[in-house]
Design a protein around this motif. Sequence first.
Motif, PDB file in Angstrom:
ATOM      1  N   THR A  59       8.317  13.033  -2.415  1.00 25.64           N
ATOM      2  CA  THR A  59       7.731  13.334  -1.028  1.00 25.64           C
ATOM      3  C   THR A  59       8.835  14.349  -0.367  1.00 25.64           C
ATOM      4  N   ILE A  96       1.421  15.856   2.210  1.00 23.53           N
ATOM      5  CA  ILE A  96       1.196  14.558   1.667  1.00 23.53           C
ATOM      6  C   ILE A  96       0.276  14.634   0.502  1.00 23.53           C
ATOM      7  N   ALA A  97      -0.691  15.481   0.466  1.00 25.00           N
ATOM      8  CA  ALA A  97      -1.362  15.520  -0.915  1.00 25.00           C
ATOM      9  C   ALA A  97      -0.346  16.005  -2.076  1.00 25.00           C
ATOM     10  N   LEU A 138      -3.157  10.662   2.893  1.00 24.37           N
ATOM     11  CA  LEU A 138      -4.157  11.728   2.465  1.00 24.37           C
ATOM     12  C   LEU A 138      -5.401  11.342   2.604  1.00 24.37           C
ATOM     13  N   ASN A 155      -0.513  21.232   2.364  1.00 26.20           N
ATOM     14  CA  ASN A 155      -0.257  19.912   2.614  1.00 26.20           C
ATOM     15  C   ASN A 155       0.799  19.027   1.940  1.00 26.20           C
ATOM     16  N   TRP A 207       9.628   2.505   1.259  1.00 31.73           N
ATOM     17  CA  TRP A 207       9.236   2.509   0.081  1.00 31.73           C
ATOM     18  C   TRP A 207       7.706   2.798   0.137  1.00 31.73           C
ATOM     19  N   GLU A 208       7.034   2.015   1.006  1.00 30.25           N
ATOM     20  CA  GLU A 208       5.528   2.547   1.451  1.00 30.25           C
ATOM     21  C   GLU A 208       5.358   4.013   1.782  1.00 30.25           C
ATOM     22  N   LYS A 209       6.344   4.264   2.282  1.00 32.19           N
ATOM     23  CA  LYS A 209       6.255   5.869   2.777  1.00 32.19           C
ATOM     24  C   LYS A 209       6.598   6.666   1.586  1.00 32.19           C
ATOM     25  N   GLN A 210       6.866   6.279   0.373  1.00 34.86           N
ATOM     26  CA  GLN A 210       7.385   6.909  -0.770  1.00 34.86           C
ATOM     27  C   GLN A 210       8.327   7.693  -0.768  1.00 34.86           C
ATOM     28  N   LYS A 214      -5.977  10.740   6.711  1.00 33.82           N
ATOM     29  CA  LYS A 214      -5.595  11.977   7.507  1.00 33.82           C
ATOM     30  C   LYS A 214      -4.880  11.544   8.774  1.00 33.82           C
ATOM     31  N   LEU A 265       1.547  12.729  -2.870  1.00 32.87           N
ATOM     32  CA  LEU A 265       0.667  12.046  -3.625  1.00 32.87           C
ATOM     33  C   LEU A 265       0.408  12.310  -5.252  1.00 32.87           C
ATOM     34  N   THR A 269      -0.796   9.573   9.420  1.00 35.03           N
ATOM     35  CA  THR A 269       0.295   9.250   8.412  1.00 35.03           C
ATOM     36  C   THR A 269       1.221   8.018   9.322  1.00 35.03           C
ATOM     37  N   PRO A 326       0.993  -1.246   0.041  1.00 37.38           N
ATOM     38  CA  PRO A 326      -0.108   0.012  -0.148  1.00 37.38           C
ATOM     39  C   PRO A 326       0.835   1.129  -0.070  1.00 37.38           C
ATOM     40  N   ASN A 327       0.455   2.314  -0.683  1.00 37.87           N
ATOM     41  CA  ASN A 327       1.079   3.555  -0.757  1.00 37.87           C
ATOM     42  C   ASN A 327       0.657   4.300   0.360  1.00 37.87           C
ATOM     43  N   ALA A 328       1.869   4.569   1.318  1.00 41.46           N
ATOM     44  CA  ALA A 328       1.584   4.989   2.595  1.00 41.46           C
ATOM     45  C   ALA A 328       1.022   6.591   2.442  1.00 41.46           C
ATOM     46  N   ILE A 329       1.505   7.312   1.452  1.00 39.04           N
ATOM     47  CA  ILE A 329       1.143   8.689   1.270  1.00 39.04           C
ATOM     48  C   ILE A 329      -0.339   8.932   0.898  1.00 39.04           C
ATOM     49  N   ALA A 330      -0.680   8.005  -0.104  1.00 39.82           N
ATOM     50  CA  ALA A 330      -2.133   7.809  -0.469  1.00 39.82           C
ATOM     51  C   ALA A 330      -3.024   7.438   0.929  1.00 39.82           C
TER      52      ALA A 330
END
Lengths: 334, 334
Positions: B60, B51-52, A55, B49, B113-116, A58, B55, A60, A48-52
């Motif tokens: 990041t 995070i947005a 977002l 933001n 990686w998940e945390k991008q 809300k 994404l 992190t 899973p993409n933690a950033i998505a």
Amino acid sequence: MSATIYDVAREAGVSMATVSRVMNDTAVVKEETKKRVLEAIAKLSYRPNAIARGLASKRTKTIGVIVPDVSAAFMAELVRGIEDIANMYHYHIILCNSDGQLDREKDLVGTMWEKQVDGLLFMSPRLQQEHIDTFEEAQLPIVLCRTDDPEGRIPSVNINNRQAAIDVVDYLVAKGCKSIAFVGAQNGLRTLTDERRVGFLQGIQRNGIDSQLIELPNETYATALPILKNAFKQGAPRAIFTANDELAIAAEHAAQDASLRIPEDIMIVGFDNTKLTEMSRPALTTVTQSMYDYGAVAMRFLTKLLSDEPISTYTVVLPHQILEKESTAPRLIR
Amino acid sequence: MSATIYDVAREAGVSMATVSRVMNDTAVVKEETKKRVLEAIAKLSYRPNAIARGLASKRTKTIGVIVPDVSAAFMAELVRGIEDIANMYHYHIILCNSDGQLDREKDLVGTMWEKQVDGLLFMSPRLQQEHIDTFEEAQLPIVLCRTDDPEGRIPSVNINNRQAAIDVVDYLVAKGCKSIAFVGAQNGLRTLTDERRVGFLQGIQRNGIDSQLIELPNETYATALPILKNAFKQGAPRAIFTANDELAIAAEHAAQDASLRIPEDIMIVGFDNTKLTEMSRPALTTVTQSMYDYGAVAMRFLTKLLSDEPISTYTVVLPHQILEKESTAPRLIR
DNA sequence: CTGTTAGCGCCTTCAC
DNA sequence: GTGAAGGCGCTAACAG
């Protein structure tokens, strides 16, 4: 490009909502479809993409840690304590150094907000009103660590530095010391060192003995050594109490250079219980529990805040104690 | 809830795209509208933001830093170097401790990686094939720091540990030492210590002098001290070369306990040039440049990778040198 | 120079 | 128990 939740859904022949459910265990999914999803995830090695996720949800799962300087030995130990507990609760930490500068500290709180951290662990040599304002503005769960808010407006974990200093004086007096010097930086701001100095002076007054204040421009070994050597030339006190362990090692060396025996001629007590106390000769008597525990407790406190666990007090005062080692006690047989 | 880019757009009477443009300076905006936008931003105290942004942009501005243990003094210094440079290029770091365990290291790469994260700075006592596989799978820009990939497949910044050890032997031989012992942990894996040991042995062979290998279960002060004290009982070598500074301090203390004078009876050389070398008595002769610089260079390297700046070599070899201090030189007048 | 329009990858009500 | 649909706040073409 790697797999997304849609790819997994297609592969498993379900909707993405279902995939999300099994990922987050957020609702009951039939055992069989769950299995299919899990297989799809494995097959596509989906992550899973933690950033998505951040977002959308809300949250992190990362917390900001603001310290003056990690490269200070005790800070590093403290950060390790933080990270271990963070990890235990599946958080990650973003580490920032502020050098204790107000502007930078304020800026960092803002940047951490931008990064949408779930909470903040804040360390600073001194807390001013501007800090409080910044914290309030940020609207983030914050725990102060080794940093005192005298008004108790911000959750914090700390020890009673003043009382600890008093205890040290009492301890040294009990050891027969009739004159004690305090070593630390004097910068006019409310700092940990100031707390300790105040306690020192209270202890001195209560015991009615001689005292001396040795003021430093900063609290590093290199700065302290020459100043202490110089101070010892005009007669050394019976005991030295320093604002931290690093300074205590400087005191040891200065004493040795002046041919003073430790602890016979001069006793030395540090503060913080860092690893340094074990790696010095003689081993250093020091105050308080490990920096590691300090960080660990602070982080645990924050996780409670973040998960709305019941909290008994917002001002955690850790117990302190004096760890007697060689610098105030007869030398051990080696 | 705080202001979004839409709020700012409305307030300034422009479209959100324009706001985005002035925020990111990504296209020319008329001076006047820019001013309006800026005012709106200030008025609403708008903060983008991250995070947005992450994404949408897939970047990041955070990099993952995986270290065995920050609480080791030299690691903390190194991390500080990383953070300073990261900060300079507007990156933040997520710090993780791996304790050098392969499983955890692999897991962390995945989580990062998940945390991008945009890139990874990786430190480990030893690099195995599994690491390489994990890195490739992650498809992340990675720079190894103080960690060697013998095949040079992964970008790295390092010193030539083998050569440095040879230089130390030569140096000690030039000082008149006829027997030198090497102290470090032996664990059967390819580690920094092994590199240094190999160099040591090569140097010994080339100079045709006596040598001794003192093997430790781990490389901490507490472990080393008793072992070294014991070793010295059956006759001490003329010089000791340790795998790191912490061990060198243990060697100093062991020597002192055996009533050996440093450097008259026994010379001691450490490795890493940590702050400890200045805080020990006698001050410790040591190898290589500061850990801080190490981290700084590695991070700078990563920023180059991330911005596609031209790179001359993917295997940066930092110069090393021997910093002579008191543990191998006549005592300075204090 | 500026606005419109799609997504980025996921969570989260709602219906069914 | 599961699917559909609407955001989360922002960037990045693509038009104009």
